[in-house]
Design an enzyme around this catalytic site. Structure first.
Site, PDB file in Angstrom:
ATOM      1  N   ILE A 181       0.975  11.432  -6.140  1.00 20.55           N
ATOM      2  CA  ILE A 181       1.951  11.440  -7.074  1.00 20.55           C
ATOM      3  C   ILE A 181       2.608  11.230  -8.533  1.00 20.55           C
ATOM      4  O   ILE A 181       3.394  12.129  -8.634  1.00 20.55           O
ATOM      5  CB  ILE A 181       2.374   9.551  -7.028  1.00 20.55           C
ATOM      6  CG1 ILE A 181       2.368   8.986  -4.942  1.00 20.55           C
ATOM      7  CG2 ILE A 181       3.349   9.214  -7.521  1.00 20.55           C
ATOM      8  CD1 ILE A 181       2.484   7.986  -4.949  1.00 20.55           C
ATOM      9  N   ASP A 201      -6.592  12.725 -17.387  1.00 13.58           N
ATOM     10  CA  ASP A 201      -6.814  12.468 -16.307  1.00 13.58           C
ATOM     11  C   ASP A 201      -8.523  12.723 -16.178  1.00 13.58           C
ATOM     12  O   ASP A 201      -8.833  13.856 -15.982  1.00 13.58           O
ATOM     13  CB  ASP A 201      -6.067  13.013 -15.048  1.00 13.58           C
ATOM     14  CG  ASP A 201      -7.122  12.496 -13.890  1.00 13.58           C
ATOM     15  OD1 ASP A 201      -8.360  11.895 -12.553  1.00 13.58           O
ATOM     16  OD2 ASP A 201      -5.999  11.841 -12.488  1.00 13.58           O
ATOM     17  N   ARG A 264       0.181  -0.060  -9.662  1.00  9.44           N
ATOM     18  CA  ARG A 264      -0.503  -1.159  -8.999  1.00  9.44           C
ATOM     19  C   ARG A 264      -0.248  -1.678 -10.819  1.00  9.44           C
ATOM     20  O   ARG A 264      -0.323  -1.599 -11.785  1.00  9.44           O
ATOM     21  CB  ARG A 264      -0.991  -1.214  -9.344  1.00  9.44           C
ATOM     22  CG  ARG A 264      -1.944  -1.067  -7.756  1.00  9.44           C
ATOM     23  CD  ARG A 264      -1.465  -1.658  -6.680  1.00  9.44           C
ATOM     24  NE  ARG A 264      -2.025  -1.225  -5.272  1.00  9.44           N
ATOM     25  CZ  ARG A 264      -0.725  -0.107  -4.129  1.00  9.44           C
ATOM     26  NH1 ARG A 264       0.562   0.077  -5.122  1.00  9.44           N
ATOM     27  NH2 ARG A 264      -0.983  -0.593  -2.948  1.00  9.44           N
ATOM     28  N   ASP A 288       8.363  -1.496 -11.372  1.00  8.89           N
ATOM     29  CA  ASP A 288       8.309  -1.557  -9.961  1.00  8.89           C
ATOM     30  C   ASP A 288       6.666  -2.265  -9.458  1.00  8.89           C
ATOM     31  O   ASP A 288       7.475  -2.838  -7.469  1.00  8.89           O
ATOM     32  CB  ASP A 288       8.436  -0.099  -8.888  1.00  8.89           C
ATOM     33  CG  ASP A 288       8.812  -0.910  -7.398  1.00  8.89           C
ATOM     34  OD1 ASP A 288       9.883  -1.043  -7.342  1.00  8.89           O
ATOM     35  OD2 ASP A 288       8.255   0.094  -7.218  1.00  8.89           O
ATOM     36  N   GLU A 293       4.141 -11.518  -7.165  1.00  9.75           N
ATOM     37  CA  GLU A 293       5.587 -10.478  -6.573  1.00  9.75           C
ATOM     38  C   GLU A 293       5.629 -12.119  -5.369  1.00  9.75           C
ATOM     39  O   GLU A 293       5.054 -12.197  -4.676  1.00  9.75           O
ATOM     40  CB  GLU A 293       5.283  -9.651  -6.241  1.00  9.75           C
ATOM     41  CG  GLU A 293       4.646  -8.114  -7.129  1.00  9.75           C
ATOM     42  CD  GLU A 293       5.173  -7.100  -6.392  1.00  9.75           C
ATOM     43  OE1 GLU A 293       5.041  -7.185  -4.984  1.00  9.75           O
ATOM     44  OE2 GLU A 293       4.762  -6.078  -7.494  1.00  9.75           O
ATOM     45  N   HIS A 312       9.151  -4.187  -6.410  1.00 15.24           N
ATOM     46  CA  HIS A 312       8.271  -3.125  -5.438  1.00 15.24           C
ATOM     47  C   HIS A 312       9.675  -2.215  -4.064  1.00 15.24           C
ATOM     48  O   HIS A 312       8.735  -2.240  -3.122  1.00 15.24           O
ATOM     49  CB  HIS A 312       7.441  -3.713  -4.651  1.00 15.24           C
ATOM     50  CG  HIS A 312       5.653  -3.597  -5.341  1.00 15.24           C
ATOM     51  ND1 HIS A 312       4.934  -4.426  -4.976  1.00 15.24           N
ATOM     52  CD2 HIS A 312       5.680  -1.713  -4.332  1.00 15.24           C
ATOM     53  CE1 HIS A 312       3.526  -3.808  -4.444  1.00 15.24           C
ATOM     54  NE2 HIS A 312       4.123  -2.016  -4.402  1.00 15.24           N
TER      55      HIS A 312
END
Length: 351
Positions: A181, A201, A264, A288, A293, A312
């Site tokens: 992603i 990364d 997350r 998101d 939640e 989400h």
């Protein structure tokens, strides 16, 4: 070859059985199906959120799964937990596959100890990367806030960021986490004409990005947070990444910079984010994913005027779930053919 599939109310057994036959091909094989029972989607969402928060021992595994895995070579599942004792019961197990991106429901460390590859697939990579770009536009240009204001009878023109609102072509995008992603977001950021795309990364090399034709420059974490006008998080939630984006990282950001999170919530320190938004030490944020939640009444996030929130839904497209088992099958077959894959989460630690 025996393949055990564990389906659920969201990804039913028949889809995983089809994937199992695809994986086996012309080999002699049997497929056994077990269901991880949930009475409703609401129950599934509750149990899956519990797994995401508390790991693979947080929910019960069907007793039948322990019986069937005893002589199984491959386990395919969606969200049924795969704790250490289930892995231990699979004495012949050579591969575990899950048709989702998150790995919170699988004890990857236990599988690695047994030298069992754990394979996943990013079923909603394209739609999640689209959504991340959409949140960038929504937050930086106040799209959701303007809509909400008009619905409430207000023709609003002034916002927290009115003094530094600018176009995407003037902004540097910083991507934290260059998995599937993250790479899509980086490519799409470059595609819409952003000034520059940088990334952090520690498991990716500049050479591999150059070879893939990805217009991204790797930098240190500190340089990314200090330089980027938009920081987009695309990290797995692991013990190492939990709360790893906190006061220090947010303190490096420019007061005009925005933070986007579609990965997350647990990778971020919530208190640090709320503090930064309240004090306007960063320009704004779009989320998101959340620590609870749905977001409960009275949550401090609901008070903030420099925060865009969505429930989400970044990965919610109609075709992602039905296609995910066959996508996982293709990933597994490719791994077997090449011996390498970004989708084998413990590949670096296998003997």
């Amino acid at each position: 070859m025996k393949i055990l599939v564990i389906g659920d109310i969201v990804v039913p057994c028949e889809l995983l059985v089809e994937a199992a036959h695809t994986i086996a091909g012309d080999r002699e094989h049997t497929v056994e199906a077990v269901e991880w029972p949930c009475e409703s989607r609401q129950e599934f969402q509750h149990r899956s959120l519990n797994l995401e928060k508390n790991g693979p021992t947080a929910e019960k595994v069907p007793d039948e799964a322990y019986q069937e895995i005893a002589d199984a070579d491959i386990l395919l599942t969606h969200f049924c937990p795969v704790p250490a004792d289930l892995i231990a019961a699979g004495r012949k197990l050579t591969l575990i596959g899950t048709c989702r991106g998150g790995m919170e429901h699988v004890d990857v460390a236990a599988a690695t100890e047994r030298n069992i590859p754990v394979v996943h697939c990013i079923r909603n990579a394209e739609c999640t990367s689209d959504f991340a770009i959409g949140l960038m536009f929504a937050e930086t240009r106040n799209i959701a806030r303007a809509h909400a204001a008009i619905k409430q009878g207000n023709w609003r023109k002034d916002y927290v960021n009115s003094g530094y609102t600018t176009s995407m072509c003037e902004m540097t995008l910083g991507v934290v986490g260059l998995g599937h992603i993250g790479k899509l977001v980086a490519r799409k950021g470059a595609g819409i004409g952003m000034k520059k795309v940088i990334a952090y990364d520690p498991f990716v090399s500049q050479e591999s990005l150059d070879a893939a034709g990805l217009p991204v420059t790797l930098v240190s974490q500190e340089e990314l947070f200090r330089t980027a006008d938009i920081v987009s998080l695309h990290m797995r939630l692991t013990p190492e990444t939990k709360n790893s984006i906190g006061r220090e990282q947010l303190g490096w950001m420019k007061p005009t910079a925005y933070l986007i999170n579609t990965s997350r919530a647990g990778v971020m320190d919530k208190d640090a984010l709320v503090e930064a938004l309240r004090n306007k030490t960063i320009g704004g944020a779009a989320l998101d994913v959340f620590w609870d939640e749905p977001v409960p009444a009275g949550d401090p996030l609901l008070e903030l005027d420099n925060l865009t929130m969505t429930p989400h839904t970044a990965g919610n497209v109609v075709d992602a779930l039905p296609k995910s088992p066959l996508l996982l099958a293709r990933v597994i077959l490719d791994y077997w053919a090449t011996g390498k894959s970004d989708m084998v989460v413990n590949l670096r630690n296998l003997k």
